[in-house]
Scaffold this active site. Structure first.
Site, PDB file in Angstrom:
ATOM      1  N   ASN A   1     -10.216  -0.216   0.478  1.00 18.94           N
ATOM      2  CA  ASN A   1      -8.752  -0.149   0.403  1.00 18.94           C
ATOM      3  C   ASN A   1      -8.286  -0.817  -0.895  1.00 18.94           C
ATOM      4  OD1 ASN A   1      -6.015  -0.664   0.616  1.00 18.94           O
ATOM      5  ND2 ASN A   1      -6.079  -1.304   2.755  1.00 18.94           N
TER       6      ASN A   1
ATOM      7  N   HIS B   1      -3.218   7.005   2.078  1.00 19.09           N
ATOM      8  CA  HIS B   1      -3.673   5.680   1.655  1.00 19.09           C
ATOM      9  C   HIS B   1      -5.022   5.414   2.328  1.00 19.09           C
ATOM     10  CE1 HIS B   1      -4.152   1.519   1.001  1.00 19.09           C
ATOM     11  NE2 HIS B   1      -3.750   1.138   2.202  1.00 19.09           N
TER      12      HIS B   1
ATOM     13  N   CYS C   1       0.813  -1.223   0.000  1.00 20.82           N
ATOM     14  CA  CYS C   1       0.000   0.000   0.000  1.00 20.82           C
ATOM     15  C   CYS C   1       0.843   1.268   0.000  1.00 20.82           C
ATOM     16  CB  CYS C   1      -0.946   0.003   1.196  1.00 20.82           C
ATOM     17  SG  CYS C   1      -2.072  -1.387   1.149  1.00 20.82           S
TER      18      CYS C   1
HETATM   19  N1  ACO Z   1     -17.832  -8.056  10.881  1.00 19.29           N
HETATM   20  C1  ACO Z   1     -18.261  -8.216  12.152  1.00 19.29           C
HETATM   21  N2  ACO Z   1     -17.426  -8.420  13.179  1.00 19.29           N
HETATM   22  C2  ACO Z   1     -16.106  -8.441  12.919  1.00 19.29           C
HETATM   23  C3  ACO Z   1     -15.601  -8.286  11.614  1.00 19.29           C
HETATM   24  C4  ACO Z   1     -16.522  -8.087  10.574  1.00 19.29           C
HETATM   25  N3  ACO Z   1     -16.144  -7.922   9.292  1.00 19.29           N
HETATM   26  N4  ACO Z   1     -14.264  -8.354  11.661  1.00 19.29           N
HETATM   27  C5  ACO Z   1     -13.909  -8.542  12.938  1.00 19.29           C
HETATM   28  N5  ACO Z   1     -15.041  -8.596  13.707  1.00 19.29           N
HETATM   29  C6  ACO Z   1     -15.147  -8.792  15.144  1.00 19.29           C
HETATM   30  C7  ACO Z   1     -13.928  -9.449  15.725  1.00 19.29           C
HETATM   31  O1  ACO Z   1     -14.044 -10.855  15.660  1.00 19.29           O
HETATM   32  C8  ACO Z   1     -13.971  -8.945  17.159  1.00 19.29           C
HETATM   33  O2  ACO Z   1     -14.870  -9.720  17.884  1.00 19.29           O
HETATM   34  P1  ACO Z   1     -14.507 -10.145  19.400  1.00 19.29           P
HETATM   35  O3  ACO Z   1     -14.366  -8.860  20.147  1.00 19.29           O
HETATM   36  O4  ACO Z   1     -15.694 -10.972  19.776  1.00 19.29           O
HETATM   37  O5  ACO Z   1     -13.227 -10.906  19.291  1.00 19.29           O
HETATM   38  C9  ACO Z   1     -14.550  -7.539  17.031  1.00 19.29           C
HETATM   39  O6  ACO Z   1     -15.208  -7.504  15.756  1.00 19.29           O
HETATM   40  C10 ACO Z   1     -13.517  -6.427  17.080  1.00 19.29           C
HETATM   41  O7  ACO Z   1     -12.427  -6.772  16.241  1.00 19.29           O
HETATM   42  P2  ACO Z   1     -11.156  -5.858  16.105  1.00 19.29           P
HETATM   43  O8  ACO Z   1     -10.147  -6.542  15.242  1.00 19.29           O
HETATM   44  O9  ACO Z   1     -10.727  -5.380  17.462  1.00 19.29           O
HETATM   45  O10 ACO Z   1     -11.781  -4.619  15.341  1.00 19.29           O
HETATM   46  P3  ACO Z   1     -11.115  -3.237  15.064  1.00 19.29           P
HETATM   47  O11 ACO Z   1     -11.931  -2.168  15.651  1.00 19.29           O
HETATM   48  O12 ACO Z   1      -9.642  -3.257  15.362  1.00 19.29           O
HETATM   49  O13 ACO Z   1     -11.253  -3.108  13.486  1.00 19.29           O
HETATM   50  C11 ACO Z   1      -9.990  -3.388  11.463  1.00 19.29           C
HETATM   51  C12 ACO Z   1     -10.646  -4.081  12.639  1.00 19.29           C
HETATM   52  C13 ACO Z   1     -11.043  -2.635  10.698  1.00 19.29           C
HETATM   53  C14 ACO Z   1      -9.351  -4.449  10.565  1.00 19.29           C
HETATM   54  C15 ACO Z   1      -8.907  -2.393  11.979  1.00 19.29           C
HETATM   55  O14 ACO Z   1      -8.082  -3.036  12.919  1.00 19.29           O
HETATM   56  C16 ACO Z   1      -8.056  -1.833  10.885  1.00 19.29           C
HETATM   57  O15 ACO Z   1      -8.512  -1.097  10.038  1.00 19.29           O
HETATM   58  N6  ACO Z   1      -6.741  -2.125  10.891  1.00 19.29           N
HETATM   59  C17 ACO Z   1      -5.847  -1.595   9.903  1.00 19.29           C
HETATM   60  C18 ACO Z   1      -5.901  -2.395   8.633  1.00 19.29           C
HETATM   61  C19 ACO Z   1      -5.136  -1.653   7.553  1.00 19.29           C
HETATM   62  O16 ACO Z   1      -5.171  -0.448   7.516  1.00 19.29           O
HETATM   63  N7  ACO Z   1      -4.433  -2.296   6.663  1.00 19.29           N
HETATM   64  C20 ACO Z   1      -3.718  -1.410   5.736  1.00 19.29           C
HETATM   65  C21 ACO Z   1      -2.701  -1.969   5.082  1.00 19.29           C
HETATM   66  S1  ACO Z   1      -3.321  -2.997   3.836  1.00 19.29           S
HETATM   67  C22 ACO Z   1      -2.000  -3.414   2.799  1.00 19.29           C
HETATM   68  O17 ACO Z   1      -0.891  -2.967   2.917  1.00 19.29           O
HETATM   69  C23 ACO Z   1      -2.260  -4.486   1.751  1.00 19.29           C
END
Ligand code: ACO
Length: 327
Positions: free
Chosen positions: A283, A253, A112
């Site tokens: 993304n 990004h 990314c």
């Molecule tokens: N739908 C419903 N529930 C979900 C989903 C979903 N799609 N995904 C995860 N959950 C659940 C999890 O299981 C968890 O449940 P639990 O508490 O019972 O265990 C809960 O939701 C919270 O999960 P978290 O992982 O803590 O959620 P968070 O608020 O951190 O959001 C996310 C997750 C959106 C992935 C976030 O961490 C994020 O954006 N991270 C950065 C990712 C990124 O920017 N990548 C960029 C680089 S990509 C590249 O280089 C190719």
């Protein structure tokens, strides 16, 4: 020393939308969860007839048209991608599709961060006087490598392609940049090759496997992004002798709206100065910055002379910022 100007932008038009409601038919998720956690409403998926090369070429064509530059005048095509059609590289197919007969073309991979890394790389060729016209493309078809049964990653990604045209100029509009890598954090985000040994002859075995779907530690990547991105933008601003108050547009990004908001807030950049198309595209990896840039230019938001702070971050881990003046 010749300077670099940015004189055209373009993006590919993908027509197959995949909404949050569509995804909730496949995995246990909801529009409400995806929207509040990421800001994404829909993303686009490359159609069966699309290839990475065709999307990249379409974006480049639009950028060349805006720059009023013929393909035969292009010296270099730099394609930032992690999802090539061909592991030997896809940029040459783009060169052929454009009819950019004089151009040398090669791929660059930095996930990314790829577009920012490619932009800075391209600028060095112009600054040294080697090349005059360069097309920098960010394009990815992550849908090929997404695990569509993993709700923690599949809701984030979409496909896309964007491009800019750089031209040698008297005044340098790449005002400052900073690029970083940290391989010790590689495990946080992978699209790894999984080798499988296959006996060949005698004691010799070859390693022939396949690429695994994307795996990500979302929380770690999130923390990494909100800490490292403001820092790298401040370093690039320092090199440009500018302050955050002088940023007209923040084009990050497009990974997660919460990351965009947190970075803007740390830099004290007003929300109306933050370009976001998260809701429509998700993304799109290396494509996200040039698509956001192109949409903002075509919408008349980013104008000639505006200072744009752009930053990419992602797998590697890699991150980097470039401060440019548009036009
Ligand atoms: N739908 C419903 N529930 C979900 C989903 C979903 N799609 N995904 C995860 N959950 C659940 C999890 O299981 C968890 O449940 P639990 O508490 O019972 O265990 C809960 O939701 C919270 O999960 P978290 O992982 O803590 O959620 P968070 O608020 O951190 O959001 C996310 C997750 C959106 C992935 C976030 O961490 C994020 O954006 N991270 C950065 C990712 C990124 O920017 N990548 C960029 C680089 S990509 C590249 O280089 C190719």
């Amino acid at each position: 020393m010749p300077g670099v100007s940015l004189v055209g932008s373009g993006s590919a038009c993908l027509t197959v939308p995949l909404t949050n409601a569509d995804l909730s038919q496949r995995v246990d998720t909801s529009d409400e969860w995806i929207l509040t956690r990421t800001g994404i409403r829909q993303r686009h998926i490359a159609a069966a007839a699309d290839s990475l090369a065709s999307l990249a070429a379409e974006a480049a064509r639009h950028a060349l048209t805006m720059a009023e530059l013929g393909a035969e005048e292009v010296d270099l095509i730099l394609l930032a991608t992690s999802t090539p059609d061909d592991l030997f590289g896809t940029a040459c197919q783009v060169q052929a599709a454009l009819g950019a007969t004089r151009a040398v073309a090669f791929d660059l991979t930095a996930a990314c961060s790829g577009f920012v890394f490619a932009l800075v790389t391209a600028a060095q060729y112009i600054r040294t006087g080697v090349f005059k016209h360069v097309v920098v493309i960010g394009a990815d078809v992550l849908s090929r490598w997404t695990n569509w049964d993993d709700r923690t990653t599949c809701v984030l990604f979409g496909d896309g392609a964007g491009a800019v045209v750089l031209r040698a100029a008297d005044r340098d509009r790449l005002l400052g940049f900073e690029l970083c890598s940290d391989g010790t954090l590689n495990h946080c985000l992978n699209l790894a090759y999984r080798a499988q040994a296959a006996p060949l002859v005698g004691d010799v075995a070859v390693q022939q496997g396949s690429f695994a779907p994307i795996t990500m530690n979302g929380r770690e990547v999130y923390k990494f992004a909100i800490n490292r991105v403001p820092e790298v933008i401040e370093k690039a601003l320092f090199r440009a002798s500018l302050t955050t108050a002088e940023i007209d547009w923040l084009v990050l990004h497009q990974a997660n709206q919460r990351i965009l908001d947190a970075v803007a807030s740390r830099l004290n950049v007003a929300p109306e100065r933050v370009v976001s198309n998260m809701d429509r595209h998700g993304n799109t990896s290396a494509a996200s910055i040039p698509i956001a840039l192109d949409e903002a230019v075509r919408a008349g938001q980013i104008k000639s002379g505006d200072v744009v702070a752009t930053a990419g971050f992602g797998a590697g881990l890699t991150w980097g910022a470039a401060i440019v003046q548009w036009g």
